[in-house]
Enzyme design. Structure first.
Site, PDB file in Angstrom:
ATOM      1  N   CYS B  83      27.446  38.650  42.200  1.00  0.00           N
ATOM      2  CA  CYS B  83      27.361  39.907  42.945  1.00  0.00           C
ATOM      3  C   CYS B  83      26.548  40.960  42.214  1.00  0.00           C
ATOM      4  O   CYS B  83      26.296  42.037  42.747  1.00  0.00           O
ATOM      5  CB  CYS B  83      28.755  40.433  43.250  1.00  0.00           C
ATOM      6  SG  CYS B  83      29.868  39.137  43.808  1.00  0.00           S
ATOM      7  N   LYS B 328      32.741  48.562  50.101  1.00  0.00           N
ATOM      8  CA  LYS B 328      33.853  48.512  51.036  1.00  0.00           C
ATOM      9  C   LYS B 328      33.405  48.821  52.464  1.00  0.00           C
ATOM     10  O   LYS B 328      33.813  48.141  53.402  1.00  0.00           O
ATOM     11  CB  LYS B 328      34.935  49.515  50.589  1.00  0.00           C
ATOM     12  CG  LYS B 328      36.088  49.691  51.550  1.00  0.00           C
ATOM     13  CD  LYS B 328      36.910  48.412  51.645  1.00  0.00           C
ATOM     14  CE  LYS B 328      37.725  48.316  52.901  1.00  0.00           C
ATOM     15  NZ  LYS B 328      36.970  47.896  54.078  1.00  0.00           N
ATOM     16  N   HIS B 332      28.427  44.669  51.670  1.00  0.00           N
ATOM     17  CA  HIS B 332      28.122  43.953  50.424  1.00  0.00           C
ATOM     18  C   HIS B 332      27.284  42.702  50.688  1.00  0.00           C
ATOM     19  O   HIS B 332      27.782  41.592  50.680  1.00  0.00           O
ATOM     20  CB  HIS B 332      29.444  43.590  49.735  1.00  0.00           C
ATOM     21  CG  HIS B 332      29.283  42.931  48.399  1.00  0.00           C
ATOM     22  ND1 HIS B 332      28.206  43.140  47.562  1.00  0.00           N
ATOM     23  CD2 HIS B 332      30.089  42.047  47.742  1.00  0.00           C
ATOM     24  CE1 HIS B 332      28.367  42.414  46.455  1.00  0.00           C
ATOM     25  NE2 HIS B 332      29.485  41.737  46.537  1.00  0.00           N
TER      26      HIS B 332
END
Lengths: 136, 385
Positions: B83, B328, B332
């Protein structure tokens, strides 16, 4: 320089003290075996060729205890492929009584109230993937 | 080492796209090139973050993007740090220019996963964990952060309700972000009543699976001054690691790499937290934002959750966190996220953030995490008066 072993020989002498395959075979025989730095008394279940504390490369195999306590856990309601048919179950970080922390799973735990931090657990060899534990 | 600037950014909206990763990345790159005003002939290299190329059965993405941009001679590299892939791509673009190897670099990040079913996506994301021990023992990605959340509750006495405030705040900010995947306000009750994904984390504690791409043009100060009167300086770009697997760590409530990268970034930039106007942090889950605010030193250990409840991290609060809506609510797209954070800082520093504008923002910090902190990238970007 002239006496240096050829690269292949150097690799053979630096194979890990235990491969992941060998570790899995130990688990099948109900033995939790990991890596150990005798100088620091540091235990680790994941592969380790150099001690993170003293940087020694004198790493040995060590057999840990099969019992431990739950350090933290979650209830997996949504899981990945291999565990598709097992949900819900608990995934837990388990502090072995004599040894390091390991990642394990506990079948048949559907709700958080069915498990607690500090719960005593024991490793059970299973044909299923991952390390399976049960409550003691 | 010479000074390095960001002179242009581009981004697709985050969400569900019918375009493939190569198309999304090409579009964002083109937007960044156009807004920067840079003559593409002056570009020396390109770095792209992408974590799940396997999802589209496409490797070696770089030359496909450069070819589509008509810049096939420029070497492109795809980096993967889960990520944090986007943040890492940005960091390497910065190093290229700082070290004098390139004068201008295209950096970007992209992900496309929305065509996958939930089971496949959950499995791919688990590949980012230590799959031998974590993913292969049934743990999903939310599961790893859930064990961190339970450990945090046990250590500091925080609750699920406390964490819900993080989600509510980030959704409130995303309402004003036209790039956001989830542009809607939610309540604490919405979070608490959402489906349990990995107890104690629920669906609304988690970021969505998003598609999207973000890009930035990074160049030398000299070149930047020819292009704009308001260059954004990269005052620090630091990376650090942590022990890869959670079971090998002593403290489950902190990501050591974030502490290391954060401290180093402030030291390199010769700044304190009070010099930073806002923070774009890696809130893949609500607990991750709380850990981030404590790791970066915004709040004391154990005080992060209560600070979110008190509104200290909201727009107008003492430490503004995730004005973009964060992972959030902005979304993402894994490989894009780290670059998307830079896009947000750039817009804020140009005063173009609309309803989520941090008043008079001159400096922002980005914090981008790979997996559970195995990789952490922290950047500080600022305008000079």
């Amino acid at each position: 320089m002239g006496d240096a072993p050829h690269p292949g020989a150097r690799f053979e002498s630096q194979r890990p003290v235990m491969s992941l395959k060998e570790q899995k075979e130990e688990l099948r025989e109900s033995r939790i075996v990991g890596f150990h730095c005798p100088a620091c008394k540091l235990d680790r279940f994941s592969p380790m060729t150099r001690c993170p504390a003293c940087k020694s490369t004198n790493i040995m195999r060590r057999q840990f205890s099969r019992t431990g306590t739950v350090a933290s856990f979650t209830i997996q309601s949504v899981a990945s492929e291999q565990f598709l048919n097992e949900t819900p179950f608990a995934f837990a970080l388990i502090q072995l009584d004599d040894g390091p922390r390991v990642s394990g799973w506990i079948p048949w735990i559907a709700k958080a109230k069915d498990l607690a931090l500090g719960q005593k657990v024991e490793y059970v060899a299973s044909y299923k993937p991952g390390m399976q534990f049960e409550k003691r | 080492m010479r000074d390095v600037c960001v002179v242009g950014v581009g981004s697709t909206k985050y969400g569900k796209h019918d375009l493939t990763a190569r198309e999304l990345m090409t579009a964002a790159s083109d937007a960044a090139l156009r807004t920067s005003g840079l003559d593409p002939a002056n570009l020396d290299s390109a770095f792209f973050g992408n974590a799940f190329g396997v999802a589209e059965k496409q490797g070696h993405l770089g030359p496909l993007i450069m070819t589509a941009l008509g810049l096939d001679a420029i070497p492109a590299t795809v980096v993967e740090t889960a990520c944090a892939s986007g943040g890492t791509a940005f960091h390497h673009g910065y190093r290229e220019v700082a070290g004098g190897f390139s004068d201008a670099v295209l950096v970007g990040g992209v992900e496309r996963v929305s065509m996958l079913d939930t089971l496949t996506a959950t499995t791919y994301f688990a590949y980012g964990s230590d799959y031998t021990y974590e993913g292969g023992t049934g743990c999903s990605f939310p599961g790893l952060y859930a064990t961190m959340a339970r450990a945090y509750f046990g250590k500091y006495g925080a609750s699920e309700r406390d964490l819900a405030h993080v989600a509510v705040k980030n959704h409130a900010n995303a309402v004003y972000n036209p790039l956001a995947h989830l542009q809607k306000a939610i309540s604490v009750e919405d979070v608490l009543s959402s489906m349990k994904v990995a107890d104690p984390l629920k669906l609304y504690d988690a970021c969505p699976f998003s598609d999207g791409a973000a890009a930035a043009i990074v160049c030398s100060e000299e070149m930047a001054k020819e292009l704009t009167d308001t260059p954004v300086y990269i005052e620090a770009s630091e990376r650090a690691g942590s022990i890869a697997s959670l079971h090998d760590r002593t403290d489950l409530t902190s990501l050591p790499g974030a502490v290391r990268a954060g401290e180093r970034a402030l030291a390199k930039a010769k700044l304190t937290l009070d010099d930073v106007d806002f923070f774009e942090v890696h809130d893949c889950f609500t607990i991750a934002e709380v850990a981030a605010t404590e790791d970066l030193g915004l709040f004391k250990r154990g005080a992060g959750a209560k600070a979110a409840v008190a509104g200290d991290t909201a727009l107008g609060g003492a430490r503004v966190v995730n004005p973009s809506g964060g992972l959030k609510a902005k979304g993402h797209p894994v490989g894009a996220t780290g670059v998307g954070q830079v896009v947000e800082v750039f817009e804020q520093l140009q005063g173009e953030a609309g309803g989520r504008q941090v008043e008079g923002a001159m400096r922002g910090l980005t914090h981008n995490v790979g997996a559970t902190g195995g990789t952490v990238v922290v950047n500080i970007l600022g305008r000079r008066r």
